[in-house]
Write an enzyme that holds these catalytic residues in place. Sequence first.
Site, PDB file in Angstrom:
ATOM      1  N   LYS A 182       0.793  -1.228   0.000  1.00 28.74           N
ATOM      2  CA  LYS A 182       0.000   0.000   0.000  1.00 28.74           C
ATOM      3  C   LYS A 182       0.826   1.280   0.000  1.00 28.74           C
ATOM      4  CE  LYS A 182      -3.403  -0.987  -0.566  1.00 28.74           C
ATOM      5  NZ  LYS A 182      -3.719  -1.531  -1.928  1.00 28.74           N
TER       6      LYS A 182
ATOM      7  N   HIS B 141       7.096  -7.343  -2.038  1.00 25.20           N
ATOM      8  CA  HIS B 141       6.926  -6.585  -0.796  1.00 25.20           C
ATOM      9  C   HIS B 141       7.904  -7.082   0.267  1.00 25.20           C
ATOM     10  CE1 HIS B 141       3.470  -4.508  -2.278  1.00 25.20           C
ATOM     11  NE2 HIS B 141       2.681  -5.559  -2.322  1.00 25.20           N
TER      12      HIS B 141
ATOM     13  N   SER C  58      -4.610   2.890   4.092  1.00 27.66           N
ATOM     14  CA  SER C  58      -4.779   2.176   2.835  1.00 27.66           C
ATOM     15  C   SER C  58      -4.831   0.653   3.062  1.00 27.66           C
ATOM     16  CB  SER C  58      -3.627   2.540   1.900  1.00 27.66           C
ATOM     17  OG  SER C  58      -3.774   1.893   0.668  1.00 27.66           O
TER      18      SER C  58
END
Length: 316
Positions: free
Chosen positions: A69, A129, A159
């Site tokens: 995010k 990530h 988010s």
Amino acid sequence: MSEVTNKSSIVQVSVLVFHYTMDSPEAEYYEKFGEISGILMYKDFLEYWDDVETFPARPDDLVIATYPKSGTTWVSEIVYMIYTEGDVEKCKKDAIFNRVPYLECRKDEMLNGVRQLKEMNSPRIVKTHLPPELLPVSFWEKNCKMIYLCRNAKDVAVSYYYFFLMVTAYPDPGSFTDFVEKFMEGQVPYGSWYDHVKSWWEKRKNPQLLFIFYEDMKEDIRKEVIKLINFLDRKPSEKLVDKIINHTSFQEMKNNPSTNYTLLPEEVMNHKVSPFMRKGIAGDWKNHFTVSLNERFDVHYEQQMKESTLKFRTVI
Ligand SMILES: *[C@@H]1O[C@H](CO)[C@@H](O)[C@H](O)[C@H]1NC(C)=O
Ligand SMILES: *[C@@H]1O[C@H](CO)[C@@H](O)[C@H](O)[C@H]1NC(C)=O
């Protein structure tokens, strides 16, 4: 305090964990996750973790690393535009998750980032990530270029909360306050935001790594696009930069089916609960954090980040 007391308090903590009844919200939350090196991770991904660990990088791979995010899709589309020299048609040919595969993403044979990448021609753009410690070692050995994009913790938490609500397979995040507590404790997939950004920041002196900020992109996209083009050894012609800025604006990306994630099967994400491309702004946390939550967050933030020279802006 004696050692015995210390030990017994540790035991108490683990007993507490096991006292959650099977159908408690906490038990349900953790049901979806396992751990890798102490970092919370989707069980589905962990089942085939060997494939990730042993992933063979190629020297011309480009890694785009982010905490979830933080603007991953945005920077991916910008980089894809740079690679195609601004060819919007090529960008629209396929969904972003096929053009820039998500390395560690795995759900049995259905979703398989490693396979997608192995079948891809060079030069590949790799989305991940992962923190630097968990990135497959071959990327370091092959000295691949990497871009790390980060975003201030408060907006990431907001988010991430909406993402939990809209991804069907994710557990109920509870109230926003409940979720922020989990975020602060690193009890979310990919673990502690604080550790993630700090570990990548430690790598910033590596000339193969470009470390950039979401807030800088919001403030002056032209400057950051030129930075990216230069980092990738291309020429930042005015025409290319203009094209990129237009094509990767929030409005364009929100209405572009190849970037707004509506090409995923409907049962994966529910865009009616919250669209994948939600707001794309800096400072939305102000609409979500209460005064008291914000105070608690700031105190904790200070503790986590005080040793680091890494500074974020929460508004621009
Ligand atoms: C991008 O360019 C198109 C065509 O020139 C224009 O219609 C559109 O409004 C632009 N979008 C943005 C967000 O600037
Ligand atoms: C995604 O893009 C399509 C095509 O432009 C558009 O119809 C749809 O509303 C967008 N969806 C979301 C959730 O942004």
